[in-house]
Design a protein around this motif. Structure first.
Motif, PDB file in Angstrom:
ATOM      1  N   LYS A   1      -1.376  -1.232 -10.095  1.00 54.48           N
ATOM      2  CA  LYS A   1      -0.573  -2.659  -9.717  1.00 54.48           C
ATOM      3  C   LYS A   1       0.173  -2.794 -10.499  1.00 54.48           C
ATOM      4  O   LYS A   1       1.593  -3.537  -9.645  1.00 54.48           O
ATOM      5  CB  LYS A   1      -1.754  -3.781 -10.594  1.00 54.48           C
ATOM      6  N   LYS A   2       1.384  -2.067 -11.279  1.00 52.95           N
ATOM      7  CA  LYS A   2       2.108  -2.245 -12.152  1.00 52.95           C
ATOM      8  C   LYS A   2       2.811  -1.428 -11.235  1.00 52.95           C
ATOM      9  O   LYS A   2       4.422  -1.011 -11.342  1.00 52.95           O
ATOM     10  CB  LYS A   2       2.325  -1.683 -13.246  1.00 52.95           C
ATOM     11  N   LEU A   3       2.508  -0.514 -10.678  1.00 48.55           N
ATOM     12  CA  LEU A   3       3.571   0.747 -10.161  1.00 48.55           C
ATOM     13  C   LEU A   3       5.110   0.142  -8.758  1.00 48.55           C
ATOM     14  O   LEU A   3       4.298  -1.164  -8.546  1.00 48.55           O
ATOM     15  CB  LEU A   3       2.663   1.536  -8.752  1.00 48.55           C
TER      16      LEU A   3
ATOM     17  N   LYS B   1       0.971  -1.333  -0.113  1.00 53.29           N
ATOM     18  CA  LYS B   1      -0.095   0.252   0.122  1.00 53.29           C
ATOM     19  C   LYS B   1       1.207   1.334   0.137  1.00 53.29           C
ATOM     20  O   LYS B   1       0.895   2.171  -0.567  1.00 53.29           O
ATOM     21  CB  LYS B   1      -0.704   0.165   1.375  1.00 53.29           C
ATOM     22  N   LYS B   2       1.608   1.249   0.839  1.00 48.54           N
ATOM     23  CA  LYS B   2       2.521   2.250   0.715  1.00 48.54           C
ATOM     24  C   LYS B   2       3.040   2.542  -0.479  1.00 48.54           C
ATOM     25  O   LYS B   2       3.687   3.597  -0.540  1.00 48.54           O
ATOM     26  CB  LYS B   2       3.650   2.128   2.302  1.00 48.54           C
ATOM     27  N   ALA B   3       4.025   1.675  -0.873  1.00 38.34           N
ATOM     28  CA  ALA B   3       5.140   1.689  -1.322  1.00 38.34           C
ATOM     29  C   ALA B   3       3.544   2.292  -3.329  1.00 38.34           C
ATOM     30  O   ALA B   3       4.380   3.346  -3.949  1.00 38.34           O
ATOM     31  CB  ALA B   3       5.217   0.300  -2.562  1.00 38.34           C
ATOM     32  N   ILE B   4       2.618   1.800  -3.274  1.00 40.04           N
ATOM     33  CA  ILE B   4       1.818   2.382  -4.078  1.00 40.04           C
ATOM     34  C   ILE B   4       1.631   3.615  -4.377  1.00 40.04           C
ATOM     35  O   ILE B   4       1.892   4.565  -5.066  1.00 40.04           O
ATOM     36  CB  ILE B   4       0.655   1.749  -4.189  1.00 40.04           C
ATOM     37  N   MET B   5       1.357   4.425  -3.045  1.00 38.79           N
ATOM     38  CA  MET B   5       0.977   5.461  -2.297  1.00 38.79           C
ATOM     39  C   MET B   5       2.339   6.676  -2.751  1.00 38.79           C
ATOM     40  O   MET B   5       1.910   8.083  -3.522  1.00 38.79           O
ATOM     41  CB  MET B   5       0.234   5.906  -1.251  1.00 38.79           C
ATOM     42  N   LYS B   6       3.352   6.210  -2.253  1.00 34.26           N
ATOM     43  CA  LYS B   6       4.426   6.996  -2.567  1.00 34.26           C
ATOM     44  C   LYS B   6       4.677   7.114  -4.543  1.00 34.26           C
ATOM     45  O   LYS B   6       5.388   8.208  -4.483  1.00 34.26           O
ATOM     46  CB  LYS B   6       5.853   5.671  -2.297  1.00 34.26           C
ATOM     47  N   ALA B   7       4.622   5.911  -4.835  1.00 29.39           N
ATOM     48  CA  ALA B   7       4.650   6.390  -6.523  1.00 29.39           C
ATOM     49  C   ALA B   7       3.732   7.418  -6.825  1.00 29.39           C
ATOM     50  O   ALA B   7       4.144   7.898  -7.787  1.00 29.39           O
ATOM     51  CB  ALA B   7       4.806   4.938  -6.780  1.00 29.39           C
ATOM     52  N   MET B   8       2.314   7.566  -6.415  1.00 24.92           N
ATOM     53  CA  MET B   8       1.894   8.185  -7.434  1.00 24.92           C
ATOM     54  C   MET B   8       2.281   9.394  -6.619  1.00 24.92           C
ATOM     55  O   MET B   8       2.124  10.727  -7.782  1.00 24.92           O
ATOM     56  CB  MET B   8       0.331   7.697  -6.396  1.00 24.92           C
ATOM     57  N   GLU B   9       2.588   9.663  -5.218  1.00 28.10           N
ATOM     58  CA  GLU B   9       2.737  11.148  -4.604  1.00 28.10           C
ATOM     59  C   GLU B   9       3.530  12.023  -5.482  1.00 28.10           C
ATOM     60  O   GLU B   9       3.695  12.712  -5.536  1.00 28.10           O
ATOM     61  CB  GLU B   9       3.330  11.090  -2.787  1.00 28.10           C
ATOM     62  N   LEU B  10       4.790  11.126  -5.926  1.00 32.35           N
ATOM     63  CA  LEU B  10       5.678  11.627  -7.137  1.00 32.35           C
ATOM     64  C   LEU B  10       4.942  12.077  -8.556  1.00 32.35           C
ATOM     65  O   LEU B  10       5.295  12.477  -9.175  1.00 32.35           O
ATOM     66  CB  LEU B  10       7.124  10.390  -7.940  1.00 32.35           C
TER      67      LEU B  10
END
Length: 594
Positions: free
Chosen positions: A592-594, A512-521
């Motif tokens: 999903k791919k992030l 969850k954290k990884a997906i949100m961090k990728a979108m934050e960028l």
């Protein structure tokens, strides 16, 4: 009338569960539990990386083959840790013993857990209250069940004088192999911030837990459910007259247990309640709905409305018979339609407080719209601040609050800013307003307030009845049933060209954290997904922490957020009916791919 049915092999009976014995030894005339060591995964479950939206939920049972289930002592002990931590926090925060009501839903593991909660709280000297059908004292060794839904349980802290805290054993809509704990302190708002962290820390640090002898514990029982229903009637009286449902048959399907509070409330208004007593697994009508069976109940009884409830009575689905057609309305559509009808047909002024990924189709008929993070730990804070009631500083800091301004938004970072926003939107008179707090997953609460202006400045919204800050859909269920049976077409009250849908991406807390961090960028940028272009927008709490990501397209808006109740990232769309599902699938695959 009652129609009995049995879903073979799926519901879990109490007699199919084997509890692995806890390690117990004598202690001071009673006994104590020696706690097993916690695994890293169990530590993460008790102190989750992604803050839960409401309480803590844990998978308690595991299958043993066939129809049997086992409750490992290591999982059972996690609940005891949390009960003890709550007990300690109550003593420290109050400096005295607390008056605590302990309740549960109808899960097959709930009664065992409630008895342990009562023995732990009793050892620390707290006054213990339970739900019974009459007012009386009962020794714990004669106690059987304290069944009351979370909405009714949390309401008692505002409605019943003298209650300091509520502990409810429930896993809401999750499967029966799960259970959980919801805790309310001083106000009917789910705990969050520093208090939640303190409970988690104390729970993890424990090595042993003393238990009071059951024979020595005296419980104060009362029919709190009936007292809460008296409050519901007072709220409804302030909104519209209820007469259209009198004498009408309505099918009520609780999915698990009795739903006595809702049943009795409908019966009070003269409804011929036809209750279906088939247990469903999972106990959630938003994902598990046997439509043909519901149609059969409606045909057989002549009813035009069926109300389906999850195990915790906060996820609501209506099946309405219109001519020869059957229409299914989920919470988003139900509450949007109700708000629009109350505003346009009954002239009600509505302050629309909703979670960010909830249906925007009632924003246009509201006096104003305030968007919040998901869960009543955000929604309830907004209401209490607007009414001039202090809340814990850490709870406000962890809240996400935005006011809608035309097609834009303004971040609200202080109580003064909230009152200033409201002052520019609501009428200057002293007439009663409806403050509706709601979320797409099912929660709804309506409070009646009056604005208090002085020299043009809004001082506060004064409550007409006691304020509730947690989900409490009972008034909405009655109001919606009244509207349906009085001839209002709920479908006509929402824009049918726009549809709301969601999917879930499987993800543990780290994912969850990884997906949100990728979108934050990507915030502030325009990105292409599936041949469409979206602007990436962030929603942050008052500490600046990212909570929700929005993707704004030409004809749709999508949201992504980490679930606070399960291992998933939830993705929502409000957009074109024809292309919405395709858009949603493309965005989900991208994430999903992030």
């Amino acid at each position: 009338m009652t129609h009995m049915a049995h879903e073979k092999g799926t519901p879990i009976g109490k007699d199919s569960i084997q509890f692995e014995p806890l390690k117990i030894e004598p202690f001071g005339g009673g006994e104590k539990v020696l706690l097993p060591d916690m695994t890293a995964d169990q530590v993460d479950a008790v102190d989750p990386l992604v803050p839960p939206t409401s309480g803590i939920r844990l998978e308690l049972l595991e299958g043993t083959g066939g129809a049997g289930f086992a409750c490992p002592a290591s999982r059972h002990a996690l609940f005891l840790r949390l009960f003890k931590a709550i007990s300690l926090v109550l003593k420290e925060r109050l400096g005295r013993r607390a008056a605590v009501i302990v309740t549960s839903d109808e899960r097959p593991t709930s009664d065992v857990l409630v008895i342990h909660a009562l023995r732990i709280l009793a050892f620390d000297g707290h006054e213990l209250l339970v739900q019974l059908e009459s007012k009386r004292r009962i020794p714990l060794d004669q106690f059987v069940h304290s069944g009351m839904s979370t909405p009714y349980s949390s309401a008692t802290i505002a409605i019943i004088p003298g209650i300091d805290a509520v502990v409810t054993v429930t896993a809401s809509h999750n499967p029966a192999t799960w259970n959980g704990i919801k805790f309310y302190f001083k106000q009917p708002i789910p705990i969050a911030g520093d208090l939640m962290k303190e409970i988690s820390r104390k729970a993890i640090e424990l090595d042993e837990i003393p238990l009071a002898r059951a024979a020595d514990v005296l419980l104060e029982g009362d029919d709190f459910e009936t007292r809460v229903n008296a409050y519901v009637k007072d709220v409804i009286k302030e909104i519209i007259p209820v007469a259209g449902i009198k004498g009408k048959p309505i099918v009520l399907w609780p999915y698990m247990g009795e739903a006595k509070g809702i049943h009795d409330l409908l019966a009070h208004y003269g409804v011929d309640v036809i209750k279906v007593e088939r247990t469903m697994e999972p106990p959630d009508p938003t994902v598990n709905l046997p439509l043909d069976e519901v149609k059969a109940h409606l045909e057989r009884t002549g009813a035009r409305l069926a109300i389906l409830l999850d195990a915790d009575r906060d996820r609501v689905v209506f099946i309405i018979k219109i001519g020869n057609d059957y229409v299914q309305l989920n919470p988003n559509e139900l509450y949007t339609a109700m708000h629009n009808i109350l505003a346009t047909r009954f002239g009600k002024t509505i302050i629309n407080v909703r979670t960010v990924p909830s249906d925007p189709r009632c924003d246009g008929h509201a006096a104003c719209t305030i968007e919040s993070g998901v869960g009543y730990k955000h929604l309830g804070i907004i209401q209490y601040l607007a009414c001039g009631i202090d809340v814990d500083k850490s709870q406000f800091e962890s809240a996400l609050i935005y006011g809608k301004q035309g097609q834009g938004r303004v971040k609200i970072e202080s109580p003064a800013a909230l009152l200033g926003f409201l002052a520019g939107k609501i009428p200057r008179g002293d007439g009663a307003l409806l403050m509706a707090l709601w979320e797409e997953s099912g929660g709804h609460t309506v409070n009646v307030v009056r604005p208090e202006f002085e020299a043009g400045t809004l001082g506060r919204l004064a409550p007409v009845v006691p304020l509730l800050g947690d989900k409490f859909p009972a008034p909405a269920i009655v109001l919606l049933a009244e509207l349906v049976n009085s001839g209002h077409n709920l479908l006509d009250a929402v824009d049918a060209a726009i549809v709301g849908q969601r999917v879930e991406i499987e993800a543990d807390d780290k994912r969850k954290k990884a997906i949100m961090k990728a979108m934050e960028l990507q915030v502030g940028k325009r990105i292409g997904i599936g041949g469409r272009t979206y602007e990436v927008v962030d929603y942050r709490d008052n500490q600046g922490m990212l909570d929700i990501i929005s993707l704004s397209g030409e004809r749709s808006t999508l949201f992504a957020r980490p679930s606070g109740t399960g291992n998933s990232v939830r993705v929502y769309i409000f957009g074109d009916k024809a292309s919405g599902k395709e858009e949603l699938d493309h965005v989900a695959e991208y994430l999903k791919k992030l």
